[in-house]
Design a protein around this motif. Structure first.
Motif, PDB file in Angstrom:
ATOM      1  N   THR A 111       9.526 -61.751 -81.915  1.00 14.64           N
ATOM      2  CA  THR A 111      10.181 -62.332 -83.313  1.00 14.64           C
ATOM      3  C   THR A 111       8.980 -62.500 -83.927  1.00 14.64           C
ATOM      4  OG1 THR A 111      11.628 -63.571 -81.587  1.00 14.64           O
ATOM      5  CG2 THR A 111      11.269 -64.452 -83.755  1.00 14.64           C
ATOM      6  N   LEU A 112       9.418 -62.181 -85.441  1.00 17.99           N
ATOM      7  CA  LEU A 112       8.166 -62.087 -86.453  1.00 17.99           C
ATOM      8  C   LEU A 112       8.484 -63.636 -87.199  1.00 17.99           C
ATOM      9  CD1 LEU A 112       6.561 -61.220 -88.397  1.00 17.99           C
ATOM     10  CD2 LEU A 112       8.297 -60.086 -89.815  1.00 17.99           C
ATOM     11  N   MET A 154       9.926 -56.390 -91.259  1.00 20.98           N
ATOM     12  CA  MET A 154      10.335 -56.438 -89.941  1.00 20.98           C
ATOM     13  C   MET A 154      10.022 -55.022 -89.279  1.00 20.98           C
ATOM     14  SD  MET A 154      14.089 -58.328 -90.252  1.00 20.98           S
ATOM     15  CE  MET A 154      14.269 -58.426 -88.240  1.00 20.98           C
ATOM     16  N   PRO A 163       1.823 -63.490 -91.643  1.00 22.68           N
ATOM     17  CA  PRO A 163       3.014 -63.459 -90.460  1.00 22.68           C
ATOM     18  C   PRO A 163       2.240 -63.550 -89.242  1.00 22.68           C
ATOM     19  CG  PRO A 163       2.759 -61.188 -91.451  1.00 22.68           C
ATOM     20  CD  PRO A 163       1.728 -62.343 -92.077  1.00 22.68           C
ATOM     21  N   HIS A 217      12.191 -67.362 -90.781  1.00 26.80           N
ATOM     22  CA  HIS A 217      11.515 -68.038 -91.801  1.00 26.80           C
ATOM     23  C   HIS A 217      12.108 -69.054 -92.495  1.00 26.80           C
ATOM     24  CE1 HIS A 217      13.584 -66.609 -95.164  1.00 26.80           C
ATOM     25  NE2 HIS A 217      13.927 -65.544 -94.615  1.00 26.80           N
ATOM     26  N   VAL A 264      12.259 -57.639 -96.802  1.00 33.07           N
ATOM     27  CA  VAL A 264      12.434 -58.220 -95.304  1.00 33.07           C
ATOM     28  C   VAL A 264      12.344 -56.931 -94.545  1.00 33.07           C
ATOM     29  CG1 VAL A 264      14.411 -58.984 -94.065  1.00 33.07           C
ATOM     30  CG2 VAL A 264      13.931 -60.215 -96.512  1.00 33.07           C
ATOM     31  N   LEU A 309      13.678 -62.039 -87.119  1.00 33.98           N
ATOM     32  CA  LEU A 309      12.748 -62.758 -88.054  1.00 33.98           C
ATOM     33  C   LEU A 309      13.294 -64.124 -88.341  1.00 33.98           C
ATOM     34  CD1 LEU A 309      10.532 -63.021 -90.461  1.00 33.98           C
ATOM     35  CD2 LEU A 309      12.543 -61.939 -91.776  1.00 33.98           C
ATOM     36  N   ARG A 313      17.757 -61.994 -89.395  1.00 30.21           N
ATOM     37  CA  ARG A 313      17.117 -62.958 -89.991  1.00 30.21           C
ATOM     38  C   ARG A 313      17.694 -64.261 -90.337  1.00 30.21           C
ATOM     39  NH1 ARG A 313      16.619 -64.511 -95.633  1.00 30.21           N
ATOM     40  NH2 ARG A 313      18.274 -63.111 -96.278  1.00 30.21           N
ATOM     41  N   VAL A 371       3.787 -62.314 -84.965  1.00 31.15           N
ATOM     42  CA  VAL A 371       4.796 -62.055 -84.017  1.00 31.15           C
ATOM     43  C   VAL A 371       4.429 -62.774 -82.687  1.00 31.15           C
ATOM     44  CG1 VAL A 371       5.897 -60.107 -82.636  1.00 31.15           C
ATOM     45  CG2 VAL A 371       5.233 -60.043 -85.121  1.00 31.15           C
TER      46      VAL A 371
END
Length: 232
Positions: free
Chosen positions: A110-111, A184, A100, A194, A180, A192, A214, A102
């Protein structure tokens, strides 16, 4: 000012219309954005930068306006194209991004993830993912001939279709809520973004009086889709 996010294009010569739609998206929208993030599964399959690939060539050409305008594009590996390397990324004008990551998105941490690591209930897939991300496995795979690699990719695609088409597996192929929240929490973010699941939606999670968001990106199997974040 905007930042754009896309994922799961699964570009393939059997769907040339999607390549054309991506080219139009670059010319008319992405080239005017602050940045473009591609969060994995850009290609239906990628067997190495050294393999001649017509889809890859068309993608590089479609990205020409981004390179000419010097607009940044960041690419994160997916489960279909994790062998895409620095050589092709540089040719296309993309910067590789760890999964991941950030980022500071207009003041909001924000991830970003592809999303496959969140599907922890799919034990079979997670075992293969761990194996195939190892340097030893990748060296051994890339040492094979292009024909051998292509045959492996074709077989893997067929097995994946069977796996995802089995209704008994439907639940395990979505994200695990605990995974999840852990991701986070570890990243110390409340947002997040994805892809991977092909289940576009905005999910809200309540945690200690806060609302976590998310955002799930859509695939491009039927039509183009992007997430646009505006600068406040």
């Amino acid at each position: 000012m905007t930042t754009l996010f896309i994922s799961d294009l699964h570009l393939d010569l059997v769907r040339p219309e999607i390549i054309e739609l991506f080219s139009k998206f670059v010319r008319e929208e992405a080239v005017h954005a602050d940045a473009l993030y591609i969060l994995g599964d850009l290609f239906e399959a990628w067997i190495g930068d050294d393999a001649e690939d017509e889809t890859g060539r068309r993608f590089v050409e479609a990205m020409r306006p981004m390179r000419e305008a010097q607009r940044p594009c960041f690419y994160m590996h997916g489960n279909r194209d994790f062998l895409l390397g620095e050589r092709f990324a540089k040719e296309a004008g993309m910067t590789l991004l760890p999964d991941p990551s950030v980022i500071d998105l207009y003041g909001t941490p924000t991830l970003l993830m592809h999303g496959d690591t969140l599907c922890t209930d799919d034990v079979e897939y997670q075992a293969f993912r761990k194996l195939s991300r190892s340097p030893e496995w990748q060296r051994a795979f890339l040492s094979k001939s292009v024909e051998e690699r292509q045959a492996f990719a074709n077989q893997a695609r067929q097995e994946s279709k069977k796996h995802t088409g089995d209704t008994a597996n439907e639940g395990i192929m979505d994200v695990n809520q605990g995974a999840v929240e852990q991701a986070m929490r570890s990243a110390k973010v409340d947002r997040l973004i994805h892809g991977h699941t092909h289940r576009p939606a905005t999910h809200e999670i309540k945690r200690n009086g806060e609302i976590l968001k998310r955002l799930v990106l859509a695939d491009w199997y039927q039509h183009p889709s992007r997430l646009c974040i505006l600068k406040p």
